[in-house]
Write a protein that holds these residues in place. Structure first.
Motif, PDB file in Angstrom:
ATOM      1  N   THR A  81      57.312  -8.111 -30.119  1.00 28.79           N
ATOM      2  CA  THR A  81      58.458  -7.771 -30.848  1.00 28.79           C
ATOM      3  C   THR A  81      59.674  -7.648 -29.965  1.00 28.79           C
ATOM      4  N   SER A  82      61.018  -7.955 -30.538  1.00 33.66           N
ATOM      5  CA  SER A  82      62.198  -7.348 -29.693  1.00 33.66           C
ATOM      6  C   SER A  82      63.358  -7.653 -30.680  1.00 33.66           C
ATOM      7  N   LEU A  83      64.386  -7.321 -30.010  1.00 29.06           N
ATOM      8  CA  LEU A  83      65.608  -7.430 -30.747  1.00 29.06           C
ATOM      9  C   LEU A  83      66.280  -8.968 -30.137  1.00 29.06           C
ATOM     10  N   PHE A  84      65.810  -9.505 -28.978  1.00 26.01           N
ATOM     11  CA  PHE A  84      66.559 -10.532 -28.643  1.00 26.01           C
ATOM     12  C   PHE A  84      65.656 -10.957 -27.461  1.00 26.01           C
ATOM     13  N   GLN A  85      65.549 -12.551 -27.313  1.00 22.71           N
ATOM     14  CA  GLN A  85      64.746 -12.893 -26.530  1.00 22.71           C
ATOM     15  C   GLN A  85      65.492 -14.561 -26.265  1.00 22.71           C
ATOM     16  N   THR A  86      65.321 -14.798 -24.856  1.00 22.89           N
ATOM     17  CA  THR A  86      65.813 -16.205 -24.759  1.00 22.89           C
ATOM     18  C   THR A  86      64.695 -17.175 -25.156  1.00 22.89           C
ATOM     19  N   PHE A  87      65.465 -18.494 -25.361  1.00 25.11           N
ATOM     20  CA  PHE A  87      64.245 -19.544 -25.651  1.00 25.11           C
ATOM     21  C   PHE A  87      63.184 -19.574 -24.617  1.00 25.11           C
ATOM     22  N   GLU A  88      63.691 -19.560 -23.008  1.00 32.20           N
ATOM     23  CA  GLU A  88      62.887 -19.465 -22.080  1.00 32.20           C
ATOM     24  C   GLU A  88      61.673 -18.536 -22.149  1.00 32.20           C
ATOM     25  N   ASN A  89      62.055 -17.047 -22.686  1.00 34.48           N
ATOM     26  CA  ASN A  89      61.049 -16.339 -22.777  1.00 34.48           C
ATOM     27  C   ASN A  89      59.925 -16.631 -23.689  1.00 34.48           C
ATOM     28  N   TYR A  90      60.511 -17.379 -24.765  1.00 38.53           N
ATOM     29  CA  TYR A  90      59.302 -17.701 -25.805  1.00 38.53           C
ATOM     30  C   TYR A  90      58.519 -18.553 -25.083  1.00 38.53           C
ATOM     31  N   PHE A  91      58.865 -19.437 -24.318  1.00 40.40           N
ATOM     32  CA  PHE A  91      57.889 -20.421 -23.608  1.00 40.40           C
ATOM     33  C   PHE A  91      57.056 -19.699 -22.709  1.00 40.40           C
ATOM     34  N   THR A  92      57.609 -18.660 -22.091  1.00 39.41           N
ATOM     35  CA  THR A  92      56.875 -17.808 -21.223  1.00 39.41           C
ATOM     36  C   THR A  92      55.811 -16.981 -21.941  1.00 39.41           C
ATOM     37  N   MET A  93      55.999 -16.360 -23.219  1.00 42.19           N
ATOM     38  CA  MET A  93      55.128 -16.021 -24.003  1.00 42.19           C
ATOM     39  C   MET A  93      54.117 -16.903 -24.365  1.00 42.19           C
ATOM     40  N   LYS A  94      54.312 -17.926 -24.843  1.00 35.28           N
ATOM     41  CA  LYS A  94      53.244 -19.114 -25.234  1.00 35.28           C
ATOM     42  C   LYS A  94      52.297 -19.237 -23.901  1.00 35.28           C
ATOM     43  N   GLN A 103      61.000 -10.778 -34.846  1.00 35.10           N
ATOM     44  CA  GLN A 103      62.165 -10.108 -34.676  1.00 35.10           C
ATOM     45  C   GLN A 103      62.110  -8.452 -35.149  1.00 35.10           C
ATOM     46  N   LYS A 104      62.473  -7.618 -34.286  1.00 33.19           N
ATOM     47  CA  LYS A 104      62.505  -6.291 -34.716  1.00 33.19           C
ATOM     48  C   LYS A 104      63.689  -6.027 -35.934  1.00 33.19           C
ATOM     49  N   GLY A 105      63.268  -5.362 -37.032  1.00 28.27           N
ATOM     50  CA  GLY A 105      63.978  -5.348 -38.145  1.00 28.27           C
ATOM     51  C   GLY A 105      63.472  -6.377 -39.319  1.00 28.27           C
ATOM     52  N   SER A 106      62.745  -6.998 -38.779  1.00 33.22           N
ATOM     53  CA  SER A 106      61.953  -8.135 -39.934  1.00 33.22           C
ATOM     54  C   SER A 106      61.598  -7.223 -41.310  1.00 33.22           C
ATOM     55  N   LYS A 107      61.518  -7.765 -42.260  1.00 29.12           N
ATOM     56  CA  LYS A 107      60.895  -7.442 -43.470  1.00 29.12           C
ATOM     57  C   LYS A 107      59.326  -7.340 -43.351  1.00 29.12           C
ATOM     58  N   PRO A 108      58.785  -6.574 -44.043  1.00 33.35           N
ATOM     59  CA  PRO A 108      57.423  -6.326 -44.146  1.00 33.35           C
ATOM     60  C   PRO A 108      56.711  -7.635 -44.332  1.00 33.35           C
ATOM     61  N   LYS A 109      57.277  -8.365 -45.237  1.00 34.97           N
ATOM     62  CA  LYS A 109      56.211  -9.751 -45.295  1.00 34.97           C
ATOM     63  C   LYS A 109      56.268 -10.444 -44.161  1.00 34.97           C
ATOM     64  N   VAL A 110      57.109 -10.288 -43.179  1.00 33.73           N
ATOM     65  CA  VAL A 110      57.091 -11.206 -42.143  1.00 33.73           C
ATOM     66  C   VAL A 110      55.873 -10.458 -41.112  1.00 33.73           C
ATOM     67  N   TYR A 111      55.665  -9.301 -41.085  1.00 32.84           N
ATOM     68  CA  TYR A 111      54.623  -8.730 -40.377  1.00 32.84           C
ATOM     69  C   TYR A 111      53.205  -9.199 -40.802  1.00 32.84           C
ATOM     70  N   LYS A 112      53.270  -9.174 -42.284  1.00 36.25           N
ATOM     71  CA  LYS A 112      52.106  -9.638 -43.081  1.00 36.25           C
ATOM     72  C   LYS A 112      51.798 -11.208 -42.745  1.00 36.25           C
ATOM     73  N   SER A 113      52.726 -11.787 -42.898  1.00 35.90           N
ATOM     74  CA  SER A 113      52.722 -13.413 -42.572  1.00 35.90           C
ATOM     75  C   SER A 113      51.978 -13.573 -41.229  1.00 35.90           C
ATOM     76  N   ALA A 114      52.809 -12.940 -40.167  1.00 36.06           N
ATOM     77  CA  ALA A 114      52.534 -12.990 -38.727  1.00 36.06           C
ATOM     78  C   ALA A 114      51.244 -12.711 -38.353  1.00 36.06           C
ATOM     79  N   ILE A 115      50.559 -11.584 -38.937  1.00 35.02           N
ATOM     80  CA  ILE A 115      49.332 -11.191 -38.577  1.00 35.02           C
ATOM     81  C   ILE A 115      48.303 -12.172 -39.347  1.00 35.02           C
ATOM     82  N   GLU A 116      48.446 -12.242 -40.694  1.00 34.60           N
ATOM     83  CA  GLU A 116      47.261 -13.560 -41.174  1.00 34.60           C
ATOM     84  C   GLU A 116      47.445 -14.807 -40.610  1.00 34.60           C
TER      85      GLU A 116
END
Length: 217
Positions: A81-94, A103-116
């Protein structure tokens, strides 16, 4: 049931995310951590399924922590989770093996969908992130690859014990079939648990690689 770690150095944010997850996902236990070292300590003491972790944390940041955790426990699903990341950082994560980003501040349904999604061996990144990485040739699949039984490098005896477990044999019955002691059976089962990073016979029988292998027998 699953065990989840929520890690963020901001205690209010950490507690808020933990409450969201508890309200939307059936869990066995949710652990709280405020830096990377605490995350690593928890993973060494408990069977963890998912980690929801801030990228920017003291002592060890999220990417450093993920790298260390996944070397020891590659089956753990990590969502950053983070407030902001560059696209290059997303590649590093992967590249590290992180399978999702929220994204920080996302709705509860986002956390549910992500974990599932990650529990279903899928990545969870926003579509624009995936599209960018695909355009750059940095994203070739939408799902994490499922491991086969061969990837776990089981011994011939472990495979036999595993077959009996999947056939619902008790330890005493396995010992009789193999003409070994119950203690030896228990040792083989313990080693299987370690290799698959699970904690029960049921976890072993329902593991995707085990199920795929047993269906082919």
């Amino acid at each position: 049931m699953i065990n989840i770690i929520v890690a963020d150095d901001e205690k209010d944010i950490c507690n808020s995310i933990a409450k969201i997850i508890a309200s939307n996902i059936k869990t066995n236990e949710i652990f709280i951590a405020h830096d990377g070292i605490e995350v690593i300590e928890i993973t060494s003491m408990h069977h963890i399924s998912v980690i929801v972790m801030d990228v920017a944390m003291p002592n060890k940041n999220g990417l450093e922590t993920a790298t260390e955790v996944l070397k020891k426990f590659p089956s753990i699903k990590i969502i950053c989770t983070s407030l902001f990341q560059t696209f290059e950082n997303y590649f590093t994560m992967k590249k590290i093996g992180i399978v999702g980003f929220i994204q920080k501040g996302s709705k509860p349904k986002v956390y549910k969908s992500a974990i599932e999604s990650v529990l279903n061996n899928e990545y969870y990144f926003e579509e624009n992130i995936i599209n960018y990485l695909e355009e750059k040739g940095l994203w070739k699949e939408k799902k994490t690859p499922n491991k086969s039984i061969e990837d776990y490098r089981l011994t011939s005896t472990q495979l036999i014990v595993l077959k009996y477990i999947c056939s619902n044999y008790k330890n005493t019955e396995i010992a009789n079939e193999l003409n070994i002691t119950i203690g030896s059976v228990e040792k083989h089962i313990h080693n299987l648990f370690e290799k698959f990073n699970i904690v029960s016979r049921n976890d072993l029988k329902t593991h995707q690689a085990v199920r795929d292998w047993f269906r082919k027998l």
